[in-house]
Scaffold this active site. Structure first.
Site, PDB file in Angstrom:
ATOM      1  N   LYS A 125       0.234  -1.285   0.382  1.00 51.96           N
ATOM      2  CA  LYS A 125      -0.127   0.211   0.328  1.00 51.96           C
ATOM      3  C   LYS A 125       0.590   1.414  -0.220  1.00 51.96           C
ATOM      4  O   LYS A 125       0.550   2.302  -0.102  1.00 51.96           O
ATOM      5  CB  LYS A 125      -0.549  -0.347   1.267  1.00 51.96           C
ATOM      6  CG  LYS A 125      -1.808  -1.390   1.200  1.00 51.96           C
ATOM      7  CD  LYS A 125      -2.838  -1.897   0.137  1.00 51.96           C
ATOM      8  CE  LYS A 125      -2.970  -3.616  -0.148  1.00 51.96           C
ATOM      9  NZ  LYS A 125      -3.013  -2.970  -1.419  1.00 51.96           N
ATOM     10  N   GLU A 163      -2.624   7.665   7.980  1.00 51.89           N
ATOM     11  CA  GLU A 163      -3.379   8.384   6.690  1.00 51.89           C
ATOM     12  C   GLU A 163      -4.540   8.772   7.357  1.00 51.89           C
ATOM     13  O   GLU A 163      -5.433   9.061   7.695  1.00 51.89           O
ATOM     14  CB  GLU A 163      -4.314   7.681   5.715  1.00 51.89           C
ATOM     15  CG  GLU A 163      -4.727   8.553   4.410  1.00 51.89           C
ATOM     16  CD  GLU A 163      -5.103   6.634   3.871  1.00 51.89           C
ATOM     17  OE1 GLU A 163      -4.241   6.778   2.409  1.00 51.89           O
ATOM     18  OE2 GLU A 163      -6.595   6.155   3.673  1.00 51.89           O
ATOM     19  N   HIS A 166     -16.139  -5.618   5.082  1.00 49.86           N
ATOM     20  CA  HIS A 166     -15.523  -5.403   3.559  1.00 49.86           C
ATOM     21  C   HIS A 166     -15.511  -6.410   3.021  1.00 49.86           C
ATOM     22  O   HIS A 166     -14.657  -6.612   2.002  1.00 49.86           O
ATOM     23  CB  HIS A 166     -13.953  -5.734   4.152  1.00 49.86           C
ATOM     24  CG  HIS A 166     -13.602  -4.001   4.833  1.00 49.86           C
ATOM     25  ND1 HIS A 166     -13.335  -2.678   4.960  1.00 49.86           N
ATOM     26  CD2 HIS A 166     -12.856  -4.369   6.563  1.00 49.86           C
ATOM     27  CE1 HIS A 166     -13.360  -2.738   6.177  1.00 49.86           C
ATOM     28  NE2 HIS A 166     -12.875  -3.080   6.956  1.00 49.86           N
ATOM     29  N   ARG A 170      -6.471  -7.883 -10.559  1.00 53.84           N
ATOM     30  CA  ARG A 170      -7.256  -9.132 -11.009  1.00 53.84           C
ATOM     31  C   ARG A 170      -7.944  -8.494 -11.655  1.00 53.84           C
ATOM     32  O   ARG A 170      -8.666  -7.678 -11.957  1.00 53.84           O
ATOM     33  CB  ARG A 170      -6.990  -9.875  -9.524  1.00 53.84           C
ATOM     34  CG  ARG A 170      -7.796  -9.388  -8.860  1.00 53.84           C
ATOM     35  CD  ARG A 170      -9.117 -10.232  -7.427  1.00 53.84           C
ATOM     36  NE  ARG A 170      -9.830  -9.690  -6.869  1.00 53.84           N
ATOM     37  CZ  ARG A 170      -9.550  -8.200  -5.645  1.00 53.84           C
ATOM     38  NH1 ARG A 170      -8.443  -7.964  -5.682  1.00 53.84           N
ATOM     39  NH2 ARG A 170     -10.369  -7.880  -5.012  1.00 53.84           N
TER      40      ARG A 170
END
Ligand code: MV4
Length: 444
Positions: free
Chosen positions: A116, A200, A235, A292
């Site tokens: 990330k 963040e 999620h 993907r």
């Protein structure tokens, strides 16, 4: 193009890949676990090889079994689908060294976007907006405190090796920072085997909107617009649609251009998805890139008329992107409901034998699935057993079509989340398009 393609996956996506291969005139070989001897993908492929016992770690995630299957089948390419080994850079590298074409980007790109911190750096370098962040991994409390003074609270601590929401810590106050920082590192180490984290700024009540990309090895990149994916739980996306009610043509162009720029900057080849958080002011921020094909790709296929699986295989064979950006046309509205074998109230998985099955149909109704009557849904894999996708001219009509298709869908023997989807279709906030990532948490 490849002589024969090995499908390193199971369930609906394996079936979807086999269909695309057949239309392209490619021979197919399935791999299956002992539990999946009677699975639809095993039956539909031209050939099939057993790769081990039911548990994924010993079969669908077993690199040496899969590479052996590639060699036995003499497959020229391997399609990883989604999940399992699809974003495993080490596996893609093994494929590269074994001379089998991994249908996806290079192992180097998977590694770059899988981390990330490096992904965010690439996004920034390409001029794609990102939320204020630490700009590097954070090693100790003192550094965390300094960064927090710059970016403010609330902030979020994320694992560099994370993604999909695991290993994140929301921090509201400076007092909670140190303990959250240590907890985040410990969790990151235990989940991902890598303690590295970064900080963040936290985006309040965002939408999750993603852009589909097609990129060829000749430097051509186009986007196929957005998918609205805000309706999720823990999620796991539950329902997706295209287009997003929140995205106007100007925002679509801005998000699309940013995504194309990022792909060009990193030399991306294949199909990919750039995920964004979009705030109430319609500002968008890069979140992650998925290298993907995604579960929700059909809604984009419905509104663009482009077969993303076939294009993915052609791109892997070195073909050019099929059209110019200005030739991409968006028409109508599409919604996908993920049908899971689970209790609709508790979300507890409900595997078992399907004793009765009636699948909806009619114009604009598509069902991507690998289930059939008397099929036994195994307990070892993902509970998603079907994707119900509708297409209509308008969102209103798509909601009506989805409602009647859900009512027609009849699955006996196991519990499914069809009642949950029917409840969403009737929800006034959903109908108004008032959906942020906390939509389902309002119900529990
Ligand atoms: C965030 C966020 C708010 N602010 N980052 C969740 C998945 C992972 N890819 C990143 N996630 C989030 N990152 C900042 N700075 C909120 C989430 C988030 C979320 C994002 C998309 C879809 C659903 C979500 C559910 C909870 C949190």
């Amino acid at each position: 193009m490849f002589n024969k393609i090995l499908i390193a996956n199971r369930g609906e996506i394996a079936v979807r890949i086999i269909r695309a291969c057949k239309e392209l005139g490619e021979r197919t070989v399935a791999v299956f676990s002992e539990e999946d001897r009677d699975a639809l993908h095993t039956r539909l492929a031209d050939g099939a090889l057993c790769i081990g016992p039911a548990n994924s770690a010993d079969s669908y995630l077993n690199v040496s079994s899969i590479i052996s299957a590639v060699e036995i089948a003499d497959a020229g390419a391997l399609h990883p689908g989604y999940g399992f080994l699809s974003e495993n850079a080490a596996f893609a590298e093994v494929c590269e060294n074994s001379g089998v074409k991994f249908i996806g980007p290079t192992s180097q790109i998977i590694r770059l976007m899988g981390n990330k911190v490096s992904a965010k750096k690439e996004a920034e370098r390409a001029g794609v907006p990102v939320l204020p962040w630490s700009e590097k991994p954070i090693e100790d409390e003192k550094e965390a405190l300094e960064v927090s003074k710059k970016i403010g609270f609330p902030l979020i601590i994320k694992a560099s090796s994370g993604g999909g929401g695991r290993g994140m810590k929301l921090v509201h106050t400076q007092a909670a920072l140190a303990s959250s920082f240590h907890l985040a590192r410990r969790e990151a180490l235990s989940i991902f085997g890598d303690a590295e984290v970064f900080l963040e700024k936290y985006c309040i009540k965002p939408r999750h909107i993603e852009i589909q990309i097609l990129a060829d090895e000749h430097g051509n990149v186009i986007h196929l617009g957005e998918r609205e994916c805000s309706i999720q739980r823990r999620h796991q996306k539950i329902l997706e649609e295209a287009p997003s009610l929140f995205v106007d043509p100007k925002l679509r162009e801005k998000m699309g251009d940013a995504s194309v720029k990022l792909c060009k900057a990193i030399g991306y080849v294949g199909v990919g998805t750039i995920e964004y958080l979009v705030d109430e002011d319609k500002k968008f921020y890069f979140m992650e890139m998925n290298t993907r094909v995604q579960v929700e790709h059909p809604v984009t296929e419905e509104v663009t008329g482009i077969d993303i699986l076939k294009e993915q295989i052609k791109l892997a064979a070195g073909h050019k992107v099929l059209m110019k950006q200005k030739e991409v046309r968006f028409k109508g509205h599409s919604i996908e409901c993920r049908i899971n074998a689970e209790d609709p109230n508790t979300y507890v998985p409900s595997p078992g034998k399907i004793t009765e099955l009636y699948v909806p149909g009619g114009p604009g109704v598509r069902v991507d699935t690998a289930i059939y009557c008397n099929y036994k849904v195994p307990p070892h894999y993902d509970p998603m057993i079907a994707k119900l996708i509708v297409y209509a001219e308008t969102r209103r009509d798509a909601i009506k079509k989805m409602t009647s298709a859900l009512e027609e869908f009849h699955i006996e023997g196991i519990k499914t989340n069809i009642p949950l989807h029917l409840k969403i279709m009737k929800d006034h906030d959903y109908i108004a398009g008032d959906v942020t990532i906390d939509f389902l948490s309002r119900w529990s």
